[in-house]
Design a protein around this motif. Structure first.
Motif, PDB file in Angstrom:
ATOM      1  N   GLN A 107       0.816  -1.215   0.000  1.00  0.00           N
ATOM      2  CA  GLN A 107       0.000   0.000   0.000  1.00  0.00           C
ATOM      3  C   GLN A 107       0.856   1.275   0.000  1.00  0.00           C
ATOM      4  O   GLN A 107       0.523   2.238  -0.667  1.00  0.00           O
ATOM      5  N   GLY A 108       1.972   1.238   0.741  1.00  0.00           N
ATOM      6  CA  GLY A 108       2.773   2.453   0.859  1.00  0.00           C
ATOM      7  C   GLY A 108       3.788   2.658  -0.243  1.00  0.00           C
ATOM      8  O   GLY A 108       4.241   3.779  -0.478  1.00  0.00           O
ATOM      9  N   LEU A 109       4.155   1.559  -0.947  1.00  0.00           N
ATOM     10  CA  LEU A 109       5.295   1.648  -1.856  1.00  0.00           C
ATOM     11  C   LEU A 109       4.983   1.279  -3.303  1.00  0.00           C
ATOM     12  O   LEU A 109       5.312   2.030  -4.224  1.00  0.00           O
ATOM     13  N   MET A 110       4.333   0.156  -3.525  1.00  0.00           N
ATOM     14  CA  MET A 110       4.217  -0.412  -4.865  1.00  0.00           C
ATOM     15  C   MET A 110       3.479   0.498  -5.845  1.00  0.00           C
ATOM     16  O   MET A 110       3.820   0.557  -7.020  1.00  0.00           O
ATOM     17  N   GLY A 111       2.458   1.201  -5.382  1.00  0.00           N
ATOM     18  CA  GLY A 111       1.707   2.064  -6.284  1.00  0.00           C
ATOM     19  C   GLY A 111       2.256   3.475  -6.362  1.00  0.00           C
ATOM     20  O   GLY A 111       2.444   4.028  -7.455  1.00  0.00           O
ATOM     21  N   THR A 112       2.538   4.060  -5.214  1.00  0.00           N
ATOM     22  CA  THR A 112       2.925   5.474  -5.183  1.00  0.00           C
ATOM     23  C   THR A 112       4.357   5.713  -5.660  1.00  0.00           C
ATOM     24  O   THR A 112       4.643   6.766  -6.250  1.00  0.00           O
ATOM     25  N   PHE A 113       5.264   4.767  -5.408  1.00  0.00           N
ATOM     26  CA  PHE A 113       6.663   4.972  -5.782  1.00  0.00           C
ATOM     27  C   PHE A 113       6.830   5.143  -7.301  1.00  0.00           C
ATOM     28  O   PHE A 113       7.365   6.159  -7.771  1.00  0.00           O
ATOM     29  N   PRO A 114       6.375   4.166  -8.130  1.00  0.00           N
ATOM     30  CA  PRO A 114       6.543   4.381  -9.580  1.00  0.00           C
ATOM     31  C   PRO A 114       5.744   5.564 -10.104  1.00  0.00           C
ATOM     32  O   PRO A 114       6.163   6.221 -11.058  1.00  0.00           O
ATOM     33  N   MET A 115       4.594   5.862  -9.466  1.00  0.00           N
ATOM     34  CA  MET A 115       3.818   7.008  -9.929  1.00  0.00           C
ATOM     35  C   MET A 115       4.569   8.310  -9.644  1.00  0.00           C
ATOM     36  O   MET A 115       4.524   9.256 -10.441  1.00  0.00           O
ATOM     37  N   SER A 116       5.269   8.360  -8.522  1.00  0.00           N
ATOM     38  CA  SER A 116       6.081   9.532  -8.202  1.00  0.00           C
ATOM     39  C   SER A 116       7.195   9.709  -9.237  1.00  0.00           C
ATOM     40  O   SER A 116       7.437  10.810  -9.737  1.00  0.00           O
ATOM     41  N   VAL A 117       7.871   8.601  -9.579  1.00  0.00           N
ATOM     42  CA  VAL A 117       8.927   8.657 -10.596  1.00  0.00           C
ATOM     43  C   VAL A 117       8.337   9.104 -11.931  1.00  0.00           C
ATOM     44  O   VAL A 117       8.879   9.975 -12.620  1.00  0.00           O
ATOM     45  N   ARG A 118       7.216   8.499 -12.293  1.00  0.00           N
ATOM     46  CA  ARG A 118       6.561   8.785 -13.573  1.00  0.00           C
ATOM     47  C   ARG A 118       6.171  10.263 -13.677  1.00  0.00           C
ATOM     48  O   ARG A 118       6.419  10.916 -14.693  1.00  0.00           O
ATOM     49  N   TYR A 119       5.574  10.785 -12.611  1.00  0.00           N
ATOM     50  CA  TYR A 119       5.086  12.164 -12.630  1.00  0.00           C
ATOM     51  C   TYR A 119       6.248  13.148 -12.691  1.00  0.00           C
ATOM     52  O   TYR A 119       6.230  14.105 -13.484  1.00  0.00           O
ATOM     53  N   ARG A 120       7.280  12.916 -11.885  1.00  0.00           N
ATOM     54  CA  ARG A 120       8.417  13.833 -11.867  1.00  0.00           C
ATOM     55  C   ARG A 120       9.150  13.808 -13.205  1.00  0.00           C
ATOM     56  O   ARG A 120       9.548  14.860 -13.736  1.00  0.00           O
ATOM     57  N   ALA A 121       9.347  12.610 -13.761  1.00  0.00           N
ATOM     58  CA  ALA A 121      10.036  12.512 -15.060  1.00  0.00           C
ATOM     59  C   ALA A 121       9.190  13.132 -16.168  1.00  0.00           C
ATOM     60  O   ALA A 121       9.716  13.797 -17.070  1.00  0.00           O
ATOM     61  N   HIS A 122       7.876  12.921 -16.104  1.00  0.00           N
ATOM     62  CA  HIS A 122       6.987  13.497 -17.126  1.00  0.00           C
ATOM     63  C   HIS A 122       7.020  15.022 -17.074  1.00  0.00           C
ATOM     64  O   HIS A 122       7.060  15.677 -18.129  1.00  0.00           O
ATOM     65  N   ARG A 123       7.020  15.593 -15.884  1.00  0.00           N
ATOM     66  CA  ARG A 123       7.102  17.049 -15.761  1.00  0.00           C
ATOM     67  C   ARG A 123       8.381  17.569 -16.411  1.00  0.00           C
ATOM     68  O   ARG A 123       8.376  18.613 -17.080  1.00  0.00           O
ATOM     69  N   TYR A 124       9.466  16.841 -16.224  1.00  0.00           N
ATOM     70  CA  TYR A 124      10.740  17.271 -16.806  1.00  0.00           C
ATOM     71  C   TYR A 124      10.721  17.118 -18.318  1.00  0.00           C
ATOM     72  O   TYR A 124      11.144  18.022 -19.056  1.00  0.00           O
ATOM     73  N   LEU A 125      10.208  15.979 -18.810  1.00  0.00           N
ATOM     74  CA  LEU A 125      10.191  15.737 -20.253  1.00  0.00           C
ATOM     75  C   LEU A 125       9.292  16.729 -20.984  1.00  0.00           C
ATOM     76  O   LEU A 125       9.576  17.096 -22.135  1.00  0.00           O
ATOM     77  N   LEU A 126       8.208  17.157 -20.344  1.00  0.00           N
ATOM     78  CA  LEU A 126       7.330  18.143 -20.969  1.00  0.00           C
ATOM     79  C   LEU A 126       8.065  19.444 -21.276  1.00  0.00           C
ATOM     80  O   LEU A 126       7.681  20.183 -22.188  1.00  0.00           O
ATOM     81  N   ARG A 127       9.118  19.708 -20.535  1.00  0.00           N
ATOM     82  CA  ARG A 127       9.866  20.955 -20.703  1.00  0.00           C
ATOM     83  C   ARG A 127      11.093  20.777 -21.589  1.00  0.00           C
ATOM     84  O   ARG A 127      11.909  21.682 -21.692  1.00  0.00           O
ATOM     85  N   GLN A 128      11.225  19.598 -22.191  1.00  0.00           N
ATOM     86  CA  GLN A 128      12.303  19.409 -23.153  1.00  0.00           C
ATOM     87  C   GLN A 128      12.024  20.241 -24.406  1.00  0.00           C
ATOM     88  O   GLN A 128      10.882  20.608 -24.689  1.00  0.00           O
ATOM     89  N   SER A 129      13.061  20.520 -25.153  1.00  0.00           N
ATOM     90  CA  SER A 129      12.917  21.348 -26.349  1.00  0.00           C
ATOM     91  C   SER A 129      12.181  20.589 -27.449  1.00  0.00           C
ATOM     92  O   SER A 129      12.057  19.362 -27.414  1.00  0.00           O
ATOM     93  N   VAL A 130      11.712  21.323 -28.442  1.00  0.00           N
ATOM     94  CA  VAL A 130      10.993  20.727 -29.563  1.00  0.00           C
ATOM     95  C   VAL A 130      11.886  19.729 -30.304  1.00  0.00           C
ATOM     96  O   VAL A 130      11.435  18.665 -30.727  1.00  0.00           O
ATOM     97  N   SER A 131      13.169  20.045 -30.436  1.00  0.00           N
ATOM     98  CA  SER A 131      14.082  19.156 -31.168  1.00  0.00           C
ATOM     99  C   SER A 131      14.215  17.796 -30.484  1.00  0.00           C
ATOM    100  O   SER A 131      14.449  16.782 -31.156  1.00  0.00           O
ATOM    101  N   PHE A 132      14.073  17.749 -29.174  1.00  0.00           N
ATOM    102  CA  PHE A 132      14.131  16.486 -28.435  1.00  0.00           C
ATOM    103  C   PHE A 132      13.068  15.520 -28.962  1.00  0.00           C
ATOM    104  O   PHE A 132      13.330  14.326 -29.168  1.00  0.00           O
TER     105      PHE A 132
END
Length: 613
Positions: A107-132
């Motif tokens: 309950q504390g780890l299996m669902g929230t941990f990968p979602m945290s990674v996914r959300y943080r990485a997605h926020r960063y990737l959204l700000r990548q340049s158009v050429s990326f």
């Protein structure tokens, strides 16, 4: 109870948008920091469970010894404290620790941990340049994001839980059998040494092939998604068979990595069975020999044999967990190359807010080559006065769209600067540049969402009435009213399909125009804004566009010169240089390139075969 543990961490916490580290350990720790207290709790509970399990085996051996020489009449009276203690361990302590471990882990780890990674990485990737995004498959990037988030969880959780459990369990087991007899402990240590050698030989090989497999899987997914995304083009050119072959090549490459992995697994299992049987035989033979010499009792033999059988079962489990661990390590390493890439276009640390009061745009000696040796734009200077409407003219490749991309700061200049109302755009926040520039492009792409959401993208707080007014001004309301999708949503709520494929080109263009009408930005860019419209609709929309242009600075690009001939000033580009500028009448009077382009238009379009004299 479940909800309390599920809320131990917030996977959507807004964290600083830093470049993720490129090193493996640093990358994993970067995304693990929010959950480390939960991981520490899981590791500690796993260690406690390991000790309790070895203690239970030890008690069983002691029980065999007690029963062997006990008097039935006095057995309970003499041993009730130990029996009561073990009863409490079995019925209360062990289940309680297990319940807490399960709640923390699942309950504390299996669902929230990968979602945290996914959300943080997605926020960063959204700000990548158009050429990326231009340099990769969208499906491949998304696949790496999803795979890497799960792989980080698996790597970290296996280190924090399984390896801790195994190390504590084996250490406790060796201590127990060594207390019975040193030679039994030596047999266990010999098995452990052989087990480590086996892992040392096979696991690195599995890691290498797993990394290749992760990359091959991403490529295969990218090829498949590319065909699905462009299915209309595939159908138009009747290239279904070609796409089959295109996907087949990447699927075959992936399959070869699977074959290689399975060969290693077969060899590993054979070796593992051999050393496990050797341990069982050695422990049994030693136990009989030591018993024959009265060195060990039947209870101690029972403990040793029980632990051997338990370790044999665990050895396969450990093997697959470690194989999975290194497979996930390969996946993480593969994902790091995409997720931890430096952004090409970044806001400066002290980036200021952009304040657009007049809408003056100035290109001052700019240079940009898309990283090529030859120039696309060389030393170009152009000043657009507040409220002025200019038309950019030139053949394909002249640099018209590049100027727009540089104004929007999709790329950074190689020289010179661009200012908006005197503010250098490289020194202000990117988002504020794009909020103040409304753009309608030739290749209109819509989000796979409702008509309302697509139009309101230009103004997130827009009301339904405002959206309807914008659609009517863009002459789109008539067809929007009659839209429906496969789940029965109609009108504004109807979804348009991926990239808006359920709409015609002209319909998509009108939705895009409505979106910009609603945005009402002080600077307006029209890049072939009416190219997908028929003449009747274009004529009607021109009125709305002229109304939209009032009081705005406008940059219009069009191959149909008739659509921009009424601009305040026309700029003729050739090979990234301004070769002519002036009003329509002035340029016609000069009799140079613009006049030739005007006279040689066929059906209102530029004749690309013309050569500059």
């Amino acid at each position: 109870m479940f909800e309390r543990f599920e809320k131990l961490m917030d996977p959507f916490e807004e964290t600083p948008l830093e470049v993720p580290p490129s090193g493996f350990a640093a990358f994993c720790w970067y995304y693990t920091k929010p959950v480390w207290p939960i991981l520490a709790g899981v590791a500690c509970l796993g260690a406690i469970i390991a000790v309790l399990e070895v203690y239970i085996f030890t008690f069983i051996g002691d029980l065999v010894t007690w029963l062997e020489g006990a008097d039935k009449a006095t057995f309970l009276e003499e041993n009730w404290p130990q029996l009561l203690g073990m009863s409490l361990v079995l019925l209360i302590l062990r289940p309680a620790v297990e319940v807490l471990w399960q709640l923390l882990f699942h309950q504390g780890l299996m669902g929230t941990f990968p979602m945290s990674v996914r959300y943080r990485a997605h926020r960063y990737l959204l700000r990548q340049s158009v050429s990326f995004y231009q340099d990769d498959f969208a499906g491949r990037i998304a696949n790496k994001l999803m795979q890497t988030s799960l792989a980080v969880r698996e790597v970290v959780s296996k280190f924090a839980d399984i390896l801790v459990y195994v190390c504590v369990y084996f250490t406790a087991a060796v201590i127990v059998v060594t207390r019975a007899d040193l030679w039994l402990g030596v047999a266990f240590m010999g098995w452990f040494a052989a087990y480590l050698v086996t892992l040392r030989y096979f696991i690195p090989k599995l890691r290498v092939i797993s990394k290749d497999q992760a990359d091959a899987r991403s490529l295969m997914t990218g090829h498949v998604v590319d065909a699905y995304t462009n299915i209309t083009t595939v159908k138009l050119f009747a290239h279904t068979a070609r796409e089959e072959d295109y996907a087949k090549s990447s699927m075959d490459r992936f399959l070869q990595t699977v074959f290689g992995q399975m060969r290693l697994v077969t060899k590993l299992n054979i070796v593992l069975v051999a050393i496990n049987m050797a341990l069982l035989f050695g422990t049994g033979a030693l136990s009989i020999a030591l018993w024959h010499q009265d060195a060990v009792g039947t209870g101690q033999i029972a403990i040793a044999i029980a632990l051997v059988l338990r370790l044999q079962g665990m050895s396969h489990w450990i093997l697959w967990e470690l194989a999975g661990l290194f497979e996930n390590i390969g996946t993480v390493q593969d994902g790091i190359g995409t997720i931890a890439r430096e952004r090409e276009v970044q806001d400066q640390p002290a980036a200021e807010d952009l304040i657009v009061s007049n809408g003056e745009v100035a290109f001052e000696g700019i240079r940009f080559h898309y990283g090529k040796s030859s120039g696309v734009i060389d030393n170009l200077s152009l000043k657009i006065r507040p409220g002025e409407k200019i038309g950019l003219i030139g053949r394909s490749g002249a640099g018209k769209s590049t100027l727009v991309n540089l104004l929007l700061r999709f790329y950074d200049l190689e020289g010179g600067q661009i200012t908006i109302d005197g503010q250098v755009i490289s020194q202000v926040k990117q988002d504020l540049i794009r909020q103040n520039v409304g753009v309608v492009t030739q290749d209109t792409s819509l989000l796979h969402r409702s008509i309302f959401e697509n139009v309101a993208y230009g103004k997130p707080d827009a009301t339904r009435e405002e959206v309807v007014v914008a659609l009517k001004r863009a002459h789109a309301w008539d067809f929007v009213e009659g839209l429906s999708d496969q789940v029965g949503r109609i009108g504004l709520e109807a979804h348009v399909g991926e990239r808006g494929v359920k709409l015609s080109g002209g319909q998509r263009q009108r939705i895009a125009i409505a979106r910009v009408l609603l945005k009402d930005a002080p600077i307006l860019v029209l890049d072939e804004a009416t190219s997908a419209l028929d003449s009747e609709v274009e004529s009607a929309i021109q009125e709305s566009l002229f109304e939209l242009m009032k009081g705005k600075t406008v940059i219009a690009i069009a191959h149909r010169l008739s659509t921009i001939s009424a601009m305040d000033r026309l700029i003729v580009l050739d090979k990234g240089r301004i070769i002519e500028e002036g009003s329509h009448e002035e340029l016609l009077g000069r009799g140079e390139l613009y006049a030739q382009l005007w006279s040689h238009q066929s059906g209102g379009f530029l004749d690309s075969s013309l050569k500059h004299p």
